[in-house]
Design a protein around this motif. Structure first.
Motif, PDB file in Angstrom:
ATOM      1  N   ILE A 140       0.833  -1.203   0.000  1.00  0.00           N
ATOM      2  CA  ILE A 140       0.000   0.000   0.000  1.00  0.00           C
ATOM      3  C   ILE A 140       0.869   1.254   0.000  1.00  0.00           C
ATOM      4  CG2 ILE A 140      -1.642   1.345   1.381  1.00  0.00           C
ATOM      5  CD1 ILE A 140      -2.919  -1.062   0.068  1.00  0.00           C
ATOM      6  N   ALA A 141       0.427   2.260  -0.754  1.00  0.00           N
ATOM      7  CA  ALA A 141       1.030   3.590  -0.701  1.00  0.00           C
ATOM      8  C   ALA A 141      -0.031   4.571  -0.229  1.00  0.00           C
ATOM      9  CB  ALA A 141       1.565   4.000  -2.067  1.00  0.00           C
ATOM     10  N   THR A 142       0.393   5.589   0.519  1.00  0.00           N
ATOM     11  CA  THR A 142      -0.543   6.570   1.076  1.00  0.00           C
ATOM     12  C   THR A 142      -0.305   7.936   0.449  1.00  0.00           C
ATOM     13  OG1 THR A 142      -0.552   5.372   3.182  1.00  0.00           O
ATOM     14  CG2 THR A 142      -1.408   7.631   3.187  1.00  0.00           C
ATOM     15  N   ILE A 143      -1.358   8.589  -0.002  1.00  0.00           N
ATOM     16  CA  ILE A 143      -1.252   9.909  -0.622  1.00  0.00           C
ATOM     17  C   ILE A 143      -1.032  10.964   0.467  1.00  0.00           C
ATOM     18  CG2 ILE A 143      -2.448  11.661  -1.990  1.00  0.00           C
ATOM     19  CD1 ILE A 143      -4.004   9.312  -3.281  1.00  0.00           C
ATOM     20  N   THR A 144       0.069  11.707   0.344  1.00  0.00           N
ATOM     21  CA  THR A 144       0.411  12.706   1.370  1.00  0.00           C
ATOM     22  C   THR A 144       0.262  14.143   0.878  1.00  0.00           C
ATOM     23  OG1 THR A 144       2.766  12.634   0.755  1.00  0.00           O
ATOM     24  CG2 THR A 144       2.017  11.108   2.478  1.00  0.00           C
ATOM     25  N   ALA A 145       0.198  14.351  -0.433  1.00  0.00           N
ATOM     26  CA  ALA A 145       0.031  15.708  -0.964  1.00  0.00           C
ATOM     27  C   ALA A 145      -0.521  15.647  -2.369  1.00  0.00           C
ATOM     28  CB  ALA A 145       1.365  16.463  -0.957  1.00  0.00           C
ATOM     29  N   ILE A 146      -1.386  16.614  -2.697  1.00  0.00           N
ATOM     30  CA  ILE A 146      -1.945  16.761  -4.039  1.00  0.00           C
ATOM     31  C   ILE A 146      -1.854  18.237  -4.415  1.00  0.00           C
ATOM     32  CG2 ILE A 146      -3.950  16.468  -5.537  1.00  0.00           C
ATOM     33  CD1 ILE A 146      -5.016  14.396  -3.542  1.00  0.00           C
ATOM     34  N   THR A 147      -1.149  18.529  -5.531  1.00  0.00           N
ATOM     35  CA  THR A 147      -0.961  19.918  -5.940  1.00  0.00           C
ATOM     36  C   THR A 147      -1.229  20.064  -7.426  1.00  0.00           C
ATOM     37  OG1 THR A 147       0.790  20.164  -4.282  1.00  0.00           O
ATOM     38  CG2 THR A 147       0.647  21.857  -5.982  1.00  0.00           C
ATOM     39  N   GLU A 148      -2.032  21.068  -7.783  1.00  0.00           N
ATOM     40  CA  GLU A 148      -2.260  21.342  -9.200  1.00  0.00           C
ATOM     41  C   GLU A 148      -1.112  22.199  -9.711  1.00  0.00           C
ATOM     42  OE1 GLU A 148      -5.847  22.948 -12.143  1.00  0.00           O
ATOM     43  OE2 GLU A 148      -6.128  22.841  -9.962  1.00  0.00           O
ATOM     44  N   ARG A 149      -0.537  21.770 -10.846  1.00  0.00           N
ATOM     45  CA  ARG A 149       0.597  22.502 -11.416  1.00  0.00           C
ATOM     46  C   ARG A 149       0.437  22.575 -12.928  1.00  0.00           C
ATOM     47  NH1 ARG A 149       7.072  21.111 -10.684  1.00  0.00           N
ATOM     48  NH2 ARG A 149       7.841  23.034 -11.660  1.00  0.00           N
ATOM     49  N   GLY A 150       0.165  23.783 -13.430  1.00  0.00           N
ATOM     50  CA  GLY A 150      -0.093  23.934 -14.853  1.00  0.00           C
ATOM     51  C   GLY A 150      -1.346  23.162 -15.227  1.00  0.00           C
ATOM     52  N   ASN A 151      -1.229  22.324 -16.250  1.00  0.00           N
ATOM     53  CA  ASN A 151      -2.380  21.534 -16.674  1.00  0.00           C
ATOM     54  C   ASN A 151      -2.353  20.125 -16.077  1.00  0.00           C
ATOM     55  OD1 ASN A 151      -0.287  20.376 -18.085  1.00  0.00           O
ATOM     56  ND2 ASN A 151      -1.424  20.180 -20.014  1.00  0.00           N
ATOM     57  N   ALA A 152      -1.495  19.912 -15.103  1.00  0.00           N
ATOM     58  CA  ALA A 152      -1.357  18.581 -14.505  1.00  0.00           C
ATOM     59  C   ALA A 152      -1.499  18.664 -12.989  1.00  0.00           C
ATOM     60  CB  ALA A 152      -0.001  17.978 -14.887  1.00  0.00           C
ATOM     61  N   TRP A 153      -1.471  17.489 -12.344  1.00  0.00           N
ATOM     62  CA  TRP A 153      -1.559  17.403 -10.892  1.00  0.00           C
ATOM     63  C   TRP A 153      -0.380  16.580 -10.379  1.00  0.00           C
ATOM     64  CZ3 TRP A 153      -5.564  17.670 -14.134  1.00  0.00           C
ATOM     65  CH2 TRP A 153      -6.627  18.534 -13.810  1.00  0.00           C
ATOM     66  N   GLU A 154       0.221  17.032  -9.299  1.00  0.00           N
ATOM     67  CA  GLU A 154       1.323  16.294  -8.690  1.00  0.00           C
ATOM     68  C   GLU A 154       0.830  15.619  -7.422  1.00  0.00           C
ATOM     69  OE1 GLU A 154       4.555  19.024  -8.174  1.00  0.00           O
ATOM     70  OE2 GLU A 154       5.234  18.742 -10.259  1.00  0.00           O
ATOM     71  N   TYR A 155       1.122  14.341  -7.316  1.00  0.00           N
ATOM     72  CA  TYR A 155       0.741  13.544  -6.159  1.00  0.00           C
ATOM     73  C   TYR A 155       2.007  13.018  -5.484  1.00  0.00           C
ATOM     74  CZ  TYR A 155      -4.078  13.341  -7.931  1.00  0.00           C
ATOM     75  OH  TYR A 155      -5.349  13.649  -8.362  1.00  0.00           O
ATOM     76  N   TRP A 156       2.117  13.242  -4.177  1.00  0.00           N
ATOM     77  CA  TRP A 156       3.188  12.637  -3.389  1.00  0.00           C
ATOM     78  C   TRP A 156       2.603  11.460  -2.615  1.00  0.00           C
ATOM     79  CZ3 TRP A 156       8.397  13.283  -3.112  1.00  0.00           C
ATOM     80  CH2 TRP A 156       8.944  14.402  -3.745  1.00  0.00           C
ATOM     81  N   LEU A 157       3.320  10.359  -2.639  1.00  0.00           N
ATOM     82  CA  LEU A 157       2.871   9.154  -1.942  1.00  0.00           C
ATOM     83  C   LEU A 157       3.981   8.631  -1.044  1.00  0.00           C
ATOM     84  CD1 LEU A 157       1.770   8.956  -5.179  1.00  0.00           C
ATOM     85  CD2 LEU A 157       0.408   7.180  -4.091  1.00  0.00           C
ATOM     86  N   GLN A 158       3.585   7.992   0.040  1.00  0.00           N
ATOM     87  CA  GLN A 158       4.535   7.434   1.004  1.00  0.00           C
ATOM     88  C   GLN A 158       4.358   5.923   1.076  1.00  0.00           C
ATOM     89  OE1 GLN A 158       4.055   8.874   5.036  1.00  0.00           O
ATOM     90  NE2 GLN A 158       6.201   8.496   5.511  1.00  0.00           N
ATOM     91  N   VAL A 159       5.493   5.210   1.176  1.00  0.00           N
ATOM     92  CA  VAL A 159       5.457   3.751   1.251  1.00  0.00           C
ATOM     93  C   VAL A 159       6.219   3.284   2.481  1.00  0.00           C
ATOM     94  CG1 VAL A 159       5.260   3.435  -1.228  1.00  0.00           C
ATOM     95  CG2 VAL A 159       7.523   3.544  -0.197  1.00  0.00           C
ATOM     96  N   ASP A 160       6.007   2.029   2.861  1.00  0.00           N
ATOM     97  CA  ASP A 160       6.764   1.435   3.959  1.00  0.00           C
ATOM     98  C   ASP A 160       8.240   1.334   3.574  1.00  0.00           C
ATOM     99  OD1 ASP A 160       4.488   1.133   5.478  1.00  0.00           O
ATOM    100  OD2 ASP A 160       4.159  -0.952   4.866  1.00  0.00           O
ATOM    101  N   ASP A 161       9.094   1.295   4.583  1.00  0.00           N
ATOM    102  CA  ASP A 161      10.522   1.173   4.331  1.00  0.00           C
ATOM    103  C   ASP A 161      10.850  -0.076   3.516  1.00  0.00           C
ATOM    104  OD1 ASP A 161      11.073   3.508   5.656  1.00  0.00           O
ATOM    105  OD2 ASP A 161      11.737   2.557   7.515  1.00  0.00           O
ATOM    106  N   SER A 162      10.035  -1.121   3.670  1.00  0.00           N
ATOM    107  CA  SER A 162      10.300  -2.371   2.952  1.00  0.00           C
ATOM    108  C   SER A 162      10.130  -2.235   1.444  1.00  0.00           C
ATOM    109  CB  SER A 162       9.372  -3.475   3.473  1.00  0.00           C
ATOM    110  OG  SER A 162       8.016  -3.135   3.249  1.00  0.00           O
ATOM    111  N   LEU A 163       9.438  -1.175   1.004  1.00  0.00           N
ATOM    112  CA  LEU A 163       9.174  -0.994  -0.420  1.00  0.00           C
ATOM    113  C   LEU A 163       9.935   0.169  -1.047  1.00  0.00           C
ATOM    114  CD1 LEU A 163       5.300  -1.550  -0.505  1.00  0.00           C
ATOM    115  CD2 LEU A 163       7.063  -3.112  -1.341  1.00  0.00           C
TER     116      LEU A 163
END
Length: 219
Positions: free
Chosen positions: A106-129
């Motif tokens: 599983i990855a968890t979404i930590t940030a969503i930002t609109e940039r220009g005509n696109a969207w940037e998503y930051w995701l966090q994963v366990d250390d094992s991944l």
């Protein structure tokens, strides 16, 4: 095998949870079911499911305990939208990357930002991944083949163009949401080869020095 190019979105029509797993029915909506047969594979939010019955507008599949524990399926609800992709044909155009439909975690979404005509998503994963996530490498998020644009320890950034956002369930994502993650299958096999080589159980010719020299490992 799949490519990570989503063909349609559907909805969970029914879930029957049991002690041995679950049985799920998917309303396939715009997915073309004309060539589907019993035993075919359909990736549902990136999870390879085997069709045990179907109509021209839905299919039923069994979900194992392993899948319920390893993926988001354990928390899915009736009515929830899901990404759908039928297994690729040998004659299909390979538009994404090699996707097995075997979710790593599983990855968890930590940030969503609109940039220009696109969207940037930051995701966090366990250390094992996190060791499997590489800048400009490929990952699969809920069945979608995506490019990693930057990595910061256990977090990574994805840039989502309007078409991808409109044709998948990404537009429904919210902060804190958990999504299914499949890492690049090549990374899994390279890691296993290196492990066996260190243990002296195989001599594949693949080594850290060779991977570094070839540009697969950054200094």
């Amino acid at each position: 095998m799949f490519t990570g190019i989503i063909e349609a979105t559907g909805r969970i029509k029914a879930i029957q949870r049991q002690s041995t797993g679950a049985r799920i029915e998917i309303d396939t909506q715009s997915l073309d079911m004309s060539d589907v047969q019993l035993g075919d594979s359909i990736a549902t939010n990136g999870i390879c499911l085997t069709v045990v019955s179907f109509t021209n507008a839905s299919f039923v599949a069994d979900v194992s305990i392993e899948t319920l524990e390893r993926t988001g399926f354990g928390n899915y609800q009736t009515g929830q939208r899901v990404n759908l992709e039928k297994a690729m044909l040998a004659t299909s155009r390979f538009g994404g990357h090699i996707v097995s439909g075997h979710v790593d975690g599983i990855a968890t979404i930590t940030a969503i930002t609109e940039r220009g005509n696109a969207w940037e998503y930051w995701l966090q994963v366990d250390d094992s991944l996190k060791g499997y996530i590489a800048e400009k490498g490929s990952v699969t998020i809920d069945g979608i083949s995506l490019t990693v644009n930057s990595v910061d320890d256990d977090k990574f950034r994805l840039t989502i163009v309007p078409h991808t956002r409109a044709e998948t369930i990404i537009e429904t994502y919210t902060l804190g949401q958990e999504v299914n993650l499949e890492v690049d299958v090549v990374a899994r096999y390279v890691e296993r080869l290196l492990q066996c080589q260190k243990q002296g159980t195989t001599d594949s010719g693949v080594s850290e020095s060779l991977l570094r020299k070839s540009g697969f490992i950054k200094a």
